[in-house]
Design an enzyme around this catalytic site. Structure first.
Site, PDB file in Angstrom:
ATOM      1  N   PRO A 231       0.793  -1.228   0.000  1.00 56.82           N
ATOM      2  CA  PRO A 231       0.000   0.000   0.000  1.00 56.82           C
ATOM      3  C   PRO A 231       0.832   1.290   0.000  1.00 56.82           C
ATOM      4  O   PRO A 231       0.261   2.373  -0.016  1.00 56.82           O
ATOM      5  CB  PRO A 231      -0.800  -0.118   1.285  1.00 56.82           C
ATOM      6  CG  PRO A 231       0.027  -0.991   2.163  1.00 56.82           C
ATOM      7  CD  PRO A 231       0.735  -1.951   1.270  1.00 56.82           C
ATOM      8  N   ASP A 254       3.690   1.963 -11.378  1.00 55.91           N
ATOM      9  CA  ASP A 254       2.408   2.665 -11.430  1.00 55.91           C
ATOM     10  C   ASP A 254       2.424   3.952 -10.620  1.00 55.91           C
ATOM     11  O   ASP A 254       3.319   4.186  -9.818  1.00 55.91           O
ATOM     12  CB  ASP A 254       1.324   1.767 -10.815  1.00 55.91           C
ATOM     13  CG  ASP A 254       0.914   0.684 -11.782  1.00 55.91           C
ATOM     14  OD1 ASP A 254       1.215   0.814 -12.968  1.00 55.91           O
ATOM     15  OD2 ASP A 254       0.285  -0.285 -11.323  1.00 55.91           O
ATOM     16  N   LYS A 276      -1.519   5.517 -14.434  1.00 53.06           N
ATOM     17  CA  LYS A 276      -2.801   5.906 -15.012  1.00 53.06           C
ATOM     18  C   LYS A 276      -3.441   6.888 -14.055  1.00 53.06           C
ATOM     19  O   LYS A 276      -3.869   6.518 -12.974  1.00 53.06           O
ATOM     20  CB  LYS A 276      -3.701   4.679 -15.176  1.00 53.06           C
ATOM     21  CG  LYS A 276      -3.112   3.641 -16.093  1.00 53.06           C
ATOM     22  CD  LYS A 276      -4.049   2.457 -16.251  1.00 53.06           C
ATOM     23  CE  LYS A 276      -3.369   1.361 -17.030  1.00 53.06           C
ATOM     24  NZ  LYS A 276      -3.400   0.062 -16.366  1.00 53.06           N
ATOM     25  N   ILE A 312      -4.936  -8.135  -7.607  1.00 56.06           N
ATOM     26  CA  ILE A 312      -6.217  -7.536  -7.224  1.00 56.06           C
ATOM     27  C   ILE A 312      -6.355  -6.190  -7.937  1.00 56.06           C
ATOM     28  O   ILE A 312      -5.573  -5.270  -7.686  1.00 56.06           O
ATOM     29  CB  ILE A 312      -6.304  -7.367  -5.695  1.00 56.06           C
ATOM     30  CG1 ILE A 312      -6.308  -8.754  -5.061  1.00 56.06           C
ATOM     31  CG2 ILE A 312      -7.567  -6.595  -5.307  1.00 56.06           C
ATOM     32  CD1 ILE A 312      -6.386  -8.764  -3.560  1.00 56.06           C
ATOM     33  N   MET A 389     -11.072   1.938  -5.656  1.00 55.25           N
ATOM     34  CA  MET A 389     -11.426   2.963  -6.658  1.00 55.25           C
ATOM     35  C   MET A 389     -12.858   3.441  -6.455  1.00 55.25           C
ATOM     36  O   MET A 389     -13.611   3.598  -7.410  1.00 55.25           O
ATOM     37  CB  MET A 389     -11.260   2.383  -8.078  1.00 55.25           C
ATOM     38  CG  MET A 389      -9.817   2.066  -8.397  1.00 55.25           C
ATOM     39  SD  MET A 389      -9.596   1.147  -9.928  1.00 55.25           S
ATOM     40  CE  MET A 389      -9.849  -0.528  -9.379  1.00 55.25           C
TER      41      MET A 389
HETATM   42  N1  SAH Z   1      -3.598  -3.710  -6.708  1.00 56.87           N
HETATM   43  C1  SAH Z   1      -3.975  -2.690  -5.759  1.00 56.87           C
HETATM   44  C2  SAH Z   1      -5.224  -1.969  -6.175  1.00 56.87           C
HETATM   45  C3  SAH Z   1      -5.061  -1.160  -7.429  1.00 56.87           C
HETATM   46  S1  SAH Z   1      -6.484  -0.247  -7.856  1.00 56.87           S
HETATM   47  C4  SAH Z   1      -4.117  -3.311  -4.382  1.00 56.87           C
HETATM   48  O1  SAH Z   1      -4.062  -4.539  -4.242  1.00 56.87           O
HETATM   49  O2  SAH Z   1      -4.247  -2.577  -3.417  1.00 56.87           O
HETATM   50  C5  SAH Z   1      -6.158   1.315  -7.126  1.00 56.87           C
HETATM   51  C6  SAH Z   1      -6.953   1.491  -5.880  1.00 56.87           C
HETATM   52  O3  SAH Z   1      -6.300   0.853  -4.788  1.00 56.87           O
HETATM   53  C7  SAH Z   1      -7.123   2.908  -5.424  1.00 56.87           C
HETATM   54  O4  SAH Z   1      -8.135   3.567  -6.139  1.00 56.87           O
HETATM   55  C8  SAH Z   1      -7.485   2.720  -3.984  1.00 56.87           C
HETATM   56  O5  SAH Z   1      -8.823   2.319  -3.841  1.00 56.87           O
HETATM   57  C9  SAH Z   1      -6.639   1.537  -3.611  1.00 56.87           C
HETATM   58  N2  SAH Z   1      -5.392   1.910  -2.939  1.00 56.87           N
HETATM   59  C10 SAH Z   1      -4.129   1.768  -3.380  1.00 56.87           C
HETATM   60  N3  SAH Z   1      -3.241   2.188  -2.454  1.00 56.87           N
HETATM   61  C11 SAH Z   1      -3.968   2.603  -1.392  1.00 56.87           C
HETATM   62  C12 SAH Z   1      -3.653   3.113  -0.119  1.00 56.87           C
HETATM   63  N4  SAH Z   1      -2.377   3.285   0.280  1.00 56.87           N
HETATM   64  N5  SAH Z   1      -4.678   3.441   0.716  1.00 56.87           N
HETATM   65  C13 SAH Z   1      -5.948   3.256   0.349  1.00 56.87           C
HETATM   66  N6  SAH Z   1      -6.300   2.763  -0.839  1.00 56.87           N
HETATM   67  C14 SAH Z   1      -5.336   2.434  -1.702  1.00 56.87           C
END
Ligand code: SAH
Length: 468
Positions: A231, A254, A276, A312, A389
């Site tokens: 994260p 990304d 993106k 995911i 998202m």
């Molecule tokens: N593959 C990623 C998700 C990618 S889609 C995963 O497994 O977490 C992108 C979304 O991930 C964002 O719109 C948000 O909803 C979430 N996200 C990614 N990093 C985040 C973070 N540090 N805190 C909260 N939501 C996060």
């Protein structure tokens, strides 16, 4: 924790062969500095009316030159470093000023403010030198670390480094690719139980390297690893992810991948941003696929770094399909998905025995816009879900769930920037969800945890600051 963001002192190992170093002073302060300096190949010049017995002994062994007098400005000619080490603070500060005015780097004994550089605590296993600095904040801590390392690092370590050095050319001619070579050496010392590995003899090491070279297959084809960056907080990176980053020639990353995570890549690696932006410019997926294929075909070790877990909402399958079609070998390293990080931050289980047996991972958006889901099914099951998202879609999600009979008092927690700098936790209810998202200025990245309330914000926030 973001590492090294505020480093005032730059640790560098400077070649001092034949450089002139001036030490002004001849008693204990000078002696303490000289104890390290005499280990270098520098030309040491001590200027002092009197010198201690120890310094005199070093002089008699030819380790330094002694000028028996007070210093004068001519002593600063042609000098690289100056140590102001008389027993008089005012004298030292004065010499420091004079030296600095001539552009010289100076160290004034026991006066941090008058120093351009400070000396670290050293664990000396030449040519392996571990230097420990605390920017002068805590010499006792530096000493404690030094004592611990002294006890643990075998005295043969320097010899081992020399053996490795003598084998490098041979390994290089057998394995020309830098990244493959790094992998080769990384496997010789793979970090597992390092201390016992460091206790091998030079001969043993030489034969281990030869055996491994015989088994080495030339591999001109590159490879791609899809790696979960977690994260955002570098502490939440897996060891496998760190190792992959460390040996990557090319890192394709990304938007949500943080700087602290990218820092685990090598400086010489090529970094390609393919973010993106929500609603803004973006690199088309086909172009990302093409970059991965092209770089791997060139023979590079490629890391495709994705936020959270690559499997995911990461469009990993499209990339894997492209790699398979091109016949490129690939691997996947899972990461901590943001829903897991968000749940950890609010101290709440995603599943609870006897309470909820399932949790859904939903996306707020899909290729067509706001994503449709089995709203009735969700509402009937207590609507336990982590929405990715979902910030822009929060009003839509709220409306759909209420329309299908979800409880308007259902707890919802929004976690923005989970685990990373700027984390915000908003505890609300389904009926107030979109209103609160606007009120708190939540822009994302955020996870909406539907059906979950924080155990205690105060407690979890406390845990965060303790962990950082
Ligand atoms: N593959 C990623 C998700 C990618 S889609 C995963 O497994 O977490 C992108 C979304 O991930 C964002 O719109 C948000 O909803 C979430 N996200 C990614 N990093 C985040 C973070 N540090 N805190 C909260 N939501 C996060």
């Amino acid at each position: 924790m973001l590492l090294g963001l505020n480093m005032r002192y730059l640790p560098i190992h400077v070649d001092m062969k034949d450089a002139k170093i001036l030490i002004v002073g001849g008693s204990s302060a000078a002696e303490a500095k000289l104890r390290t300096l005499i280990k270098t190949d520098a030309n040491l010049c001590v200027v002092a009316p009197e010198i201690s017995d120890e310094i005199a002994r070093w002089e008699s062994k030819g380790k330094l030159v002694w000028k028996k007098r007070e210093y004068d400005l001519s002593d600063l000619e042609g000098v690289r470093l100056v140590y102001a080490a008389t027993e008089d603070d005012i004298e030292n500060a004065k010499l420091a000023d004079l030296s600095r005015a001539r552009g010289l780097l100076v160290n004034a004994a026991d006066q941090k403010d008058a120093c351009d550089f400070i000396t670290p605590a050293l664990v000396d296993r030449s040519p392996v030198i571990v230097s420990i600095g605390t920017e002068g904040t805590s010499p006792s801590l530096a000493r404690a670390i030094k004592t611990d390392l002294e006890a643990r690092l075998p005295s043969s370590l320097g010899n081992l480094a020399n053996v490795i050095n003598s084998l490098r050319a041979k390994v290089k001619s057998k394995i020309p690719s830098l990244s493959e070579r790094q992998l080769f050496w990384a496997e010789i010392f793979d970090g597992k139980d390092l201390l016992s590995q460091l206790r091998v003899s030079g001969n043993e090491l030489t034969s281990r390297v030869s055996r491994k070279m015989e088994g080495h297959k030339d591999n001109k084809m590159g490879s791609v690893s899809l790696v979960g960056a977690g994260p955002g907080n570098p502490d939440l990176l897996t060891l496998a992810a760190r190792q992959k980053l460390h040996s990557a020639d090319v890192i394709v990353y990304d938007r949500l991948v943080s700087k602290g995570v990218l820092d685990f890549g090598r400086r010489e690696a090529e970094y390609i941003y393919v973010g993106k932006e929500p609603g803004g410019a973006s690199t088309p997926q086909t172009e990302i696929n093409a970059i991965l294929v092209e770089k791997a075909l060139e023979g590079s070790t490629v890391v495709r770094l994705k936020s959270g877990d690559p499997l995911i909402f990461g469009r990993a399958d499209e990339e894997v399909d492209a790699l398979e079609i091109a016949g490129i070998s690939y691997g996947i390293v899972p990461g901590i998905t943001s829903a897991a990080a968000a749940a950890a931050e609010i101290g709440t289980s995603l599943t609870t025995r006897g309470h909820n047996k399932a949790v859904s991972f939903l996306t707020g958006h899909d290729a067509k816009g706001f994503a449709e889901h089995d709203w009735a099914g969700l509402a009937a099951g207590g609507a336990r879900a982590a929405v990715y998202m979902g910030v822009g879609a929060s009003g839509f999600i709220q409306g759909r769930l209420l329309m299908h009979g979800a409880d308007k008092h259902l707890a919802v927690t929004v976690v923005e920037n989970a685990s990373r700098e700027g984390q915000i936790i908003v505890a609300t209810t389904l009926e107030r969800l979109s209103e609160d998202i606007i009120a708190h200025g939540i822009k994302g990245p955020a996870i909406l945890l539907l059906g979950y309330a924080p155990r205690s914000i105060a407690e979890t926030s406390f845990k965060r600051s303790a962990a950082q």
